[in-house]
Design a protein around this motif. Structure first.
Motif, PDB file in Angstrom:
ATOM      1  N   VAL A 135      51.963  60.465 146.264  1.00  0.00           N
ATOM      2  CA  VAL A 135      52.185  60.924 144.889  1.00  0.00           C
ATOM      3  C   VAL A 135      52.287  62.444 144.800  1.00  0.00           C
ATOM      4  CG1 VAL A 135      51.024  58.892 143.964  1.00  0.00           C
ATOM      5  CG2 VAL A 135      49.695  60.971 144.358  1.00  0.00           C
ATOM      6  N   SER A 173      44.429  53.281 141.931  1.00  0.00           N
ATOM      7  CA  SER A 173      45.464  53.783 141.023  1.00  0.00           C
ATOM      8  C   SER A 173      46.860  53.743 141.638  1.00  0.00           C
ATOM      9  CB  SER A 173      45.138  55.220 140.605  1.00  0.00           C
ATOM     10  OG  SER A 173      45.146  56.079 141.740  1.00  0.00           O
ATOM     11  N   PHE A 174      46.947  53.540 142.957  1.00  0.00           N
ATOM     12  CA  PHE A 174      48.276  53.538 143.587  1.00  0.00           C
ATOM     13  C   PHE A 174      49.114  52.360 143.119  1.00  0.00           C
ATOM     14  CE2 PHE A 174      51.049  51.995 147.041  1.00  0.00           C
ATOM     15  CZ  PHE A 174      51.925  53.072 147.106  1.00  0.00           C
ATOM     16  N   ASN A 179      52.440  55.305 139.817  1.00  0.00           N
ATOM     17  CA  ASN A 179      52.269  55.878 141.151  1.00  0.00           C
ATOM     18  C   ASN A 179      53.201  55.262 142.183  1.00  0.00           C
ATOM     19  OD1 ASN A 179      50.457  57.785 140.349  1.00  0.00           O
ATOM     20  ND2 ASN A 179      48.639  56.666 140.973  1.00  0.00           N
TER      21      ASN A 179
END
Length: 243
Positions: A135, A173-174, A179
């Protein structure tokens, strides 16, 4: 026959004690089995590698063109990386690994496939967090520290057990539209993102992939499990960046 069990190395890492072991189980064949544990949790084993190899084969067979630049996220015991290097169209392979001891085991050839990776001039180890590099601002960072903003033909990911069963909470969160989309900036148009999972098809993750990719598929990779005396499976997600 040699030792039935040997602890080869144990090191502290940023996410806990990581251990490399070798064992033999005469009842299932006369061969060395390599295992990696994080604390008391098994991370990987050379006992079952069909899906790790299939990750490279399915992903790279879908990639277009020649002189492919490829990122492998997660070195593990090296099976995905070596399978990628066997594809003649691959001219560059970056293997991103967060745990420095895992890289050292390969560099020192304490694991069998380290020798093959070390001998191939196409391959480079990158010590860093795949999820952070994925990211990063493509103008100033990315997977290749020597070439900020570089785009790749394929990104092959094998780190977490699945999008829900995480190796560490920091990667949660990926697996989001935002993301995954940021990571896709490091793929060329038509480039491939492929990912290994220990679980069956995840409808929510399939929806995330379909938001930004085309040709999205989840492949089931079956293999025999002698411990359970039955067939087991992993899955490999494959998706293409539009363009």
């Amino acid at each position: 026959m040699g030792l039935l069990f040997e602890q080869i190395d144990s090191q502290s890492s940023v996410i806990g004690e990581i251990t490399l072991r070798r064992r033999r189980i005469p009842a299932i064949g006369d061969r060395d089995i390599y295992e990696v544990k994080l604390g008391e949790e098994f991370l990987m084993s050379s006992m079952f590698v069909d899906a790790e190899i299939a990750l490279s084969d399915l992903g790279l067979n879908a990639a277009k063109g020649d002189n492919l630049s490829v990122v492998v996220g997660g070195l593990g015991l090296g099976y995905t990386a070596v399978a990628a290097l066997k594809h003649e169209r691959v001219s560059e392979l970056l293997v991103v690994e967060y745990l420095e001891p895992v890289i050292r085991w390969h560099q020192q050839e304490l694991v069998p496939l380290g020798k093959e990776i070390n001998a191939d001039p196409c391959a480079r180890y990158i010590h860093g967090s795949f999820f952070d590099l994925a990211v990063a601002d493509p103008e100033t960072g990315g997977f290749d520290p020597d070439a900020p903003g570089k785009q790749f033909d394929a990104i092959l990911l094998d780190i977490d057990h699945s999008p829900r069963a995480l190796l560490h909470d920091s990667s949660a969160s990926f697996y989001t539209v935002e993301n995954i989309g940021l990571m896709a900036r490091q793929l060329k148009s038509g480039g491939i993102f492929a990912m290994w999972s220990n679980e069956g098809e995840d409808d929510e993750f399939m929806a995330v992939l379909r938001d930004g990719f085309i040709d999205v598929a989840c492949h089931v990779v079956k293999f025999y499990n002698p411990f359970q005396n039955r067939e087991s499976f992993n899955t490999v997600y494959v998706a293409r960046k539009p363009g």
